[in-house]
Design a protein around this motif. Structure first.
Motif, PDB file in Angstrom:
ATOM      1  N   LEU A 156       1.048  -1.362   0.366  1.00  0.00           N
ATOM      2  CA  LEU A 156      -0.076  -0.417  -0.088  1.00  0.00           C
ATOM      3  C   LEU A 156       0.559   1.271  -0.165  1.00  0.00           C
ATOM      4  O   LEU A 156       0.786   2.259  -0.689  1.00  0.00           O
ATOM      5  CB  LEU A 156      -1.141   0.003   1.295  1.00  0.00           C
ATOM      6  N   SER A 157       1.873   0.941   1.353  1.00  0.00           N
ATOM      7  CA  SER A 157       3.065   2.254   1.061  1.00  0.00           C
ATOM      8  C   SER A 157       3.332   2.919  -0.804  1.00  0.00           C
ATOM      9  O   SER A 157       4.067   3.860  -1.158  1.00  0.00           O
ATOM     10  CB  SER A 157       3.569   1.318   1.786  1.00  0.00           C
ATOM     11  N   LYS A 158       3.749   1.477  -0.536  1.00  0.00           N
ATOM     12  CA  LYS A 158       4.660   1.655  -2.646  1.00  0.00           C
ATOM     13  C   LYS A 158       3.316   2.236  -3.518  1.00  0.00           C
ATOM     14  O   LYS A 158       4.140   2.974  -4.427  1.00  0.00           O
ATOM     15  CB  LYS A 158       4.801   0.060  -3.117  1.00  0.00           C
ATOM     16  N   GLN A 159       2.168   1.756  -3.302  1.00  0.00           N
ATOM     17  CA  GLN A 159       0.764   2.361  -3.824  1.00  0.00           C
ATOM     18  C   GLN A 159       0.755   3.700  -4.430  1.00  0.00           C
ATOM     19  O   GLN A 159       0.875   4.588  -5.069  1.00  0.00           O
ATOM     20  CB  GLN A 159      -0.149   1.516  -4.077  1.00  0.00           C
ATOM     21  N   GLU A 160       0.784   4.343  -2.881  1.00  0.00           N
ATOM     22  CA  GLU A 160       0.610   5.618  -2.612  1.00  0.00           C
ATOM     23  C   GLU A 160       2.093   6.267  -3.253  1.00  0.00           C
ATOM     24  O   GLU A 160       1.529   7.345  -3.628  1.00  0.00           O
ATOM     25  CB  GLU A 160       0.872   5.660  -0.756  1.00  0.00           C
ATOM     26  N   LEU A 161       3.215   5.986  -2.489  1.00  0.00           N
ATOM     27  CA  LEU A 161       3.891   6.614  -3.221  1.00  0.00           C
ATOM     28  C   LEU A 161       4.125   6.845  -5.240  1.00  0.00           C
ATOM     29  O   LEU A 161       4.370   7.757  -5.832  1.00  0.00           O
ATOM     30  CB  LEU A 161       5.796   5.707  -2.930  1.00  0.00           C
TER      31      LEU A 161
END
Length: 164
Positions: A6-11
């Motif tokens: 999820l963090s990677k998707q957000e970034l």
């Protein structure tokens, strides 16, 4: 593992928003047109599904909810968020506050966000959360936040790192 994804998707979405050109209004339109806001809505939904088992998901969901109300979609990529997901996140925070199952970081985050009281207009049913946001004595975000702890935490991490 799910939080890392999820963090990677957000970034990734954040990078797309940064590359948009035009006025703020044009950027806002592009965020919707290119499906960035829809993808952010899905990320937010995922955080809401993880709050019972993970306080980090609570913090990120809270941040997204607050950020969506205080910054324009053309800068954040965050648009409409599902009411049910927001209620699930707020309910979890309310329960955690009631059972004193919060950590220092969540407390100072809540205190920081409370300065934008309009962002929490829909919390009247969550009495513990409402009391926390309205309390007089606030915890100031620590000036010595270990910024490396903000890595890999999506836009929330980027926001807090901007205070360096």
């Amino acid at each position: 593992m799910k939080l890392e994804i999820l963090s990677k998707q957000e970034l990734d979405l954040h990078e797309k928003v940064l590359k948009l050109e035009g006025t703020l209004e044009e950027k806002s339109d592009k965020v919707v047109y290119f499906g960035i806001s829809k993808q952010y809505m899905e990320i937010y939904q995922s955080y809401s599904e993880l709050v019972a088992e993970n306080i980090e998901a609570v913090k990120r969901g809270l941040f997204i909810s607050w950020y969506s109300k205080v910054e324009p979609i053309g800068l954040t990529g965050i648009g409409f968020l599902q009411r049910e997901a927001e209620e699930q996140i707020f309910r979890n925070i309310d329960q955690r506050l009631g059972s004193k199952n919060v950590d220092f970081e969540l407390e100072w985050m809540l205190d920081h966000y409370s300065a934008w009281n309009f962002a929490f207009g829909s919390i009247s049913e969550f009495s513990n959360l409402k009391k926390q946001l309205e309390r007089e004595i606030k915890i100031v975000p620590p000036s010595l936040v270990e910024m490396s702890e903000m890595n890999g935490r999506g836009q929330m991490g980027l926001y807090w790192k901007s205070f360096e």
